[in-house]
Design a protein around this motif. Structure first.
Motif, PDB file in Angstrom:
ATOM      1  N   GLU A 392       0.823  -1.213   0.000  1.00 11.74           N
ATOM      2  CA  GLU A 392       0.000   0.000   0.000  1.00 11.74           C
ATOM      3  C   GLU A 392       0.855   1.261   0.000  1.00 11.74           C
ATOM      4  OE1 GLU A 392      -3.374   2.258   2.779  1.00 11.74           O
ATOM      5  OE2 GLU A 392      -2.784   0.177   3.219  1.00 11.74           O
ATOM      6  N   TYR A 393       1.937   1.238   0.766  1.00 16.51           N
ATOM      7  CA  TYR A 393       2.753   2.441   0.915  1.00 16.51           C
ATOM      8  C   TYR A 393       4.004   2.432   0.034  1.00 16.51           C
ATOM      9  CZ  TYR A 393      -0.132   3.479   4.982  1.00 16.51           C
ATOM     10  OH  TYR A 393      -1.188   3.757   5.803  1.00 16.51           O
ATOM     11  N   LEU A 394       4.456   1.240  -0.361  1.00 23.36           N
ATOM     12  CA  LEU A 394       5.739   1.157  -1.059  1.00 23.36           C
ATOM     13  C   LEU A 394       5.639   0.531  -2.439  1.00 23.36           C
ATOM     14  CD1 LEU A 394       7.898  -0.073   1.968  1.00 23.36           C
ATOM     15  CD2 LEU A 394       7.721   2.256   1.083  1.00 23.36           C
ATOM     16  N   GLY A 395       4.430   0.209  -2.865  1.00 20.13           N
ATOM     17  CA  GLY A 395       4.257  -0.421  -4.167  1.00 20.13           C
ATOM     18  C   GLY A 395       4.883   0.397  -5.284  1.00 20.13           C
ATOM     19  N   GLY A 396       5.690  -0.250  -6.107  1.00 17.44           N
ATOM     20  CA  GLY A 396       6.356   0.436  -7.210  1.00 17.44           C
ATOM     21  C   GLY A 396       7.681   1.064  -6.835  1.00 17.44           C
ATOM     22  N   LYS A 397       7.946   1.185  -5.530  1.00 22.64           N
ATOM     23  CA  LYS A 397       9.201   1.800  -5.085  1.00 22.64           C
ATOM     24  C   LYS A 397      10.214   0.762  -4.614  1.00 22.64           C
ATOM     25  CE  LYS A 397       7.062   6.182  -3.773  1.00 22.64           C
ATOM     26  NZ  LYS A 397       6.882   7.195  -2.705  1.00 22.64           N
ATOM     27  N   ILE A 399      10.831  -3.752  -4.318  1.00 23.94           N
ATOM     28  CA  ILE A 399      10.369  -5.076  -4.746  1.00 23.94           C
ATOM     29  C   ILE A 399      10.233  -5.949  -3.507  1.00 23.94           C
ATOM     30  CG2 ILE A 399      10.928  -7.134  -6.092  1.00 23.94           C
ATOM     31  CD1 ILE A 399      12.483  -5.325  -8.009  1.00 23.94           C
ATOM     32  N   ILE A 400       9.053  -6.520  -3.320  1.00 29.55           N
ATOM     33  CA  ILE A 400       8.772  -7.349  -2.147  1.00 29.55           C
ATOM     34  C   ILE A 400       8.687  -8.799  -2.599  1.00 29.55           C
ATOM     35  CG2 ILE A 400       7.187  -7.749  -0.221  1.00 29.55           C
ATOM     36  CD1 ILE A 400       6.099  -4.879  -0.753  1.00 29.55           C
ATOM     37  N   ASN A 401       9.456  -9.675  -1.954  1.00 32.01           N
ATOM     38  CA  ASN A 401       9.425 -11.073  -2.385  1.00 32.01           C
ATOM     39  C   ASN A 401       8.152 -11.765  -1.906  1.00 32.01           C
ATOM     40  OD1 ASN A 401       9.950 -11.664   0.349  1.00 32.01           O
ATOM     41  ND2 ASN A 401      11.302 -13.349  -0.155  1.00 32.01           N
ATOM     42  N   LEU A 411      12.959  -7.288   1.028  1.00 28.78           N
ATOM     43  CA  LEU A 411      12.595  -6.150   0.195  1.00 28.78           C
ATOM     44  C   LEU A 411      13.840  -5.627  -0.514  1.00 28.78           C
ATOM     45  CD1 LEU A 411      10.661  -6.066   2.914  1.00 28.78           C
ATOM     46  CD2 LEU A 411       9.803  -4.013   1.792  1.00 28.78           C
ATOM     47  N   LYS A 412      13.662  -5.253  -1.768  1.00 25.92           N
ATOM     48  CA  LYS A 412      14.772  -4.748  -2.572  1.00 25.92           C
ATOM     49  C   LYS A 412      14.578  -3.263  -2.835  1.00 25.92           C
ATOM     50  CE  LYS A 412      17.161  -5.418  -7.002  1.00 25.92           C
ATOM     51  NZ  LYS A 412      17.135  -6.145  -8.293  1.00 25.92           N
ATOM     52  N   SER A 442      30.288  -9.807   1.420  1.00 29.53           N
ATOM     53  CA  SER A 442      30.683  -8.857   0.380  1.00 29.53           C
ATOM     54  C   SER A 442      29.663  -7.719   0.317  1.00 29.53           C
ATOM     55  CB  SER A 442      30.760  -9.561  -0.977  1.00 29.53           C
ATOM     56  OG  SER A 442      29.470  -9.945  -1.399  1.00 29.53           O
ATOM     57  N   ALA A 443      29.844  -6.821  -0.644  1.00 29.51           N
ATOM     58  CA  ALA A 443      28.956  -5.659  -0.764  1.00 29.51           C
ATOM     59  C   ALA A 443      27.641  -5.992  -1.464  1.00 29.51           C
ATOM     60  CB  ALA A 443      29.675  -4.548  -1.523  1.00 29.51           C
ATOM     61  N   GLN A 444      27.518  -7.210  -1.949  1.00 32.30           N
ATOM     62  CA  GLN A 444      26.287  -7.591  -2.628  1.00 32.30           C
ATOM     63  C   GLN A 444      25.113  -7.576  -1.651  1.00 32.30           C
ATOM     64  OE1 GLN A 444      28.162 -11.240  -4.200  1.00 32.30           O
ATOM     65  NE2 GLN A 444      27.232 -10.676  -6.150  1.00 32.30           N
ATOM     66  N   PHE A 445      23.941  -7.339  -2.190  1.00 33.89           N
ATOM     67  CA  PHE A 445      22.696  -7.312  -1.420  1.00 33.89           C
ATOM     68  C   PHE A 445      22.643  -6.156  -0.419  1.00 33.89           C
ATOM     69  CE2 PHE A 445      23.270 -11.759  -2.692  1.00 33.89           C
ATOM     70  CZ  PHE A 445      22.084 -11.958  -3.388  1.00 33.89           C
ATOM     71  N   ASP A 446      23.485  -5.140  -0.634  1.00 30.14           N
ATOM     72  CA  ASP A 446      23.449  -3.988   0.273  1.00 30.14           C
ATOM     73  C   ASP A 446      22.149  -3.207   0.120  1.00 30.14           C
ATOM     74  OD1 ASP A 446      24.637  -2.283   2.250  1.00 30.14           O
ATOM     75  OD2 ASP A 446      24.972  -0.804   0.672  1.00 30.14           O
ATOM     76  N   ASN A 447      21.498  -3.339  -1.031  1.00 27.39           N
ATOM     77  CA  ASN A 447      20.225  -2.639  -1.228  1.00 27.39           C
ATOM     78  C   ASN A 447      19.020  -3.524  -0.888  1.00 27.39           C
ATOM     79  OD1 ASN A 447      20.896  -4.204  -3.551  1.00 27.39           O
ATOM     80  ND2 ASN A 447      19.297  -3.154  -4.722  1.00 27.39           N
TER      81      ASN A 447
END
Length: 481
Positions: A392-397, A399-401, A411-412, A442-447
């Protein structure tokens, strides 16, 4: 008196006072009423109230009962010593290393700990645990005084084997070792496979708990980033092995990664074939009991052919399915049983025999299956509700698995947004998340970041998730997203 009952009840009352559910001067249940409601002994209820009174949480009036004390006059130092109820401010938390700060936030009643997962807490297990404890003590009192077999109670191991058989999986009881939960299980595995002088590959993101243990024992690790396409991940695993041969691979095939995937039976067989070819031991952290469908995904250990030489160990913990207060689990050891048995005998305290009888009673009476079904159903409901609020609040902003089980959502964020920065932003509002960097070296998945829905569901939890979503939206807007 059972320590976990006393501690749980004390913590619940303290949390109710801190959160404002219980107000200053409010009368508490009488000792007998509390004992009756919670199905505990009067002596246990009395002890809870007396200890809380000593620490200044409540006070008593003769012939009238117990009342909530003013928190301005509470003995802070006594409370700190008795309950560890000393908490850091958001500013102090921000100065700690991130992983330590997240850990500190777990038990602070002012902070909504969406960073931790305790899936079994979504259904109150206290009544059934008390019933099973009384039955265990009543039926086998003299056995409680005898030394527990190193491998665990044979009857319990047989019941666990039968439990797997009900879902179509063959796990021999003499491949099962009872442990004191996942920490002891993993330590036994490290010793049995002699990994302390070796290198181990870990699927990333991976359990922060296991990563911490590997760092503590100074074991070299190689991160293999998970992929939505398992064939790609298998290629990465093979490349990592060619670059630096490792002797074991730690992975979680069910629910835990950002895709929410469950490895198929065929994919697990491919992994076994690869491991057998390269003589790499497989260590599976199996949380398959938490499948929303109720159909337990097959354990990798159950898929091994009888003539296979591949070493495969599954780690399973009743922490997930019965209660976060129970330190009991087991490992399934294929082609490693003798090594694991010896490692347990030398390094680990024997598992509580009373706890083993409690779980045995639950399995034999079918109460375990009924309880776990409730946990799965409630987790599925809470997952849907959490997803609805976030969308509702974050849709489109973001990515929710869409996990098919387990206790958490991933969440991405947009690629250039760090979940570390988001953590520091949210902690100012007393909300804790688990940044992706905690689960990989490592730095992967930091977002990426992880949010739990595997906690008791109430208005406070729903409001907290809603507020978190609003704050994340504000955070992203400040980044012009």
């Amino acid at each position: 008196m059972s320590d976990f009952i006393y501690q749980k009840l004390s913590s619940e009352i303290i949390q109710a006072i801190n959160s404002g559910i219980l107000h200053e001067g409010e009368k508490l249940d009488s000792v007998r009423k509390l004992a009756s409601k919670r199905e505990i002994g009067v002596s246990t209820a009395t002890h809870v109230y007396r200890e809380l009174e000593k620490c200044g949480w409540i006070y008593s009036i003769e012939k009238k009962g117990y009342f909530v004390a003013s928190q301005n006059t509470k003995n802070t130092e006594s409370n700190k010593q008795s309950y560890g109820n000393y908490f850091l401010s958001p500013e102090e938390l921000s100065e700690l290393p991130l992983a330590n700060a997240v850990q500190f936030s777990f038990n602070d009643p002012k902070i909504l700990p969406l960073s931790c997962t305790a899936p079994s807490t979504v259904v109150d297990a206290e009544v059934i645990l008390n019933q099973m404890h009384r039955k265990a003590l009543k039926r086998r009192p003299y056995r409680m005084l005898m030394q527990d077999p190193v491998e665990g109670l044979t009857a319990l191991r047989i019941e666990i084997s039968k439990h797997y058989l009900r879902s179509g999986q063959v796990v021999e009881y003499n491949d099962i070792l009872i442990t004191n939960g996942r920490k002891d299980s993993f330590f036994v595995v490290l010793q049995a496979l002699k990994l302390k002088k070796s290198c181990i590959a870990i699927e990333a993101p991976s359990s922060y708990f296991f990563q911490s243990m590997l760092q503590e024992h100074d074991i070299k690790t190689v991160a293999v980033p998970m992929q939505s396409d398992f064939s790609v991940e298998l290629e990465l695993l093979d490349k990592a092995y060619q670059a630096e041969a490792f002797s074991a691979y730690l992975f979680n095939p069910n629910f835990n990664d950002p895709t929410g995937r469950v490895l198929s039976k065929q994919e697990k067989l491919q992994l076994i074939a690869w491991a057998e070819k390269n003589e790499v031991a497989l260590i599976e952290y199996d949380r398959g009991e938490l499948s929303f469908s109720g159909q337990r995904p097959p354990s990798v250990t159950s898929l091994l052919m009888t003539d296979s030489t591949c070493k495969v160990i599954s780690i399973v913990d009743f922490y997930d399915t019965i209660s976060a207060t129970i330190s009991l689990g087991y490992i399934i050891c294929r082609n490693t049983y003798k090594e694991c048995l010896f490692a347990k005998q030398v390094n680990i305290e024997e598992s509580s025999i009373s706890l083993q009888y409690m779980i045995l009673e639950m399995l034999q009476s079918a109460k375990y299956n009924k309880f776990v079904d409730k946990v799965r159903s409630q987790l599925a409901y809470q997952c849907r509700q959490t997803s609805i609020i976030l969308s509702e609040y974050l849709g489109g902003k973001v990515i929710i698995n869409k996990p098919s089980g387990g206790p958490c959502l991933w969440l991405k964020l947009p690629k250039y947004i760090s979940s570390r920065e988001l953590w520091h932003y949210l902690i100012k509002f007393n909300i804790a998340i688990a940044p992706g960097c905690m689960f990989i070296t490592s730095a992967q998945f930091d977002n990426y970041f992880r949010v739990t829905f595997g906690l008791p569901w109430d208005e406070k939890m729903q409001l907290g998730i809603t507020n978190m979503a609003k704050h994340i939206n504000d955070f992203l807007q400040s980044k012009k997203i």
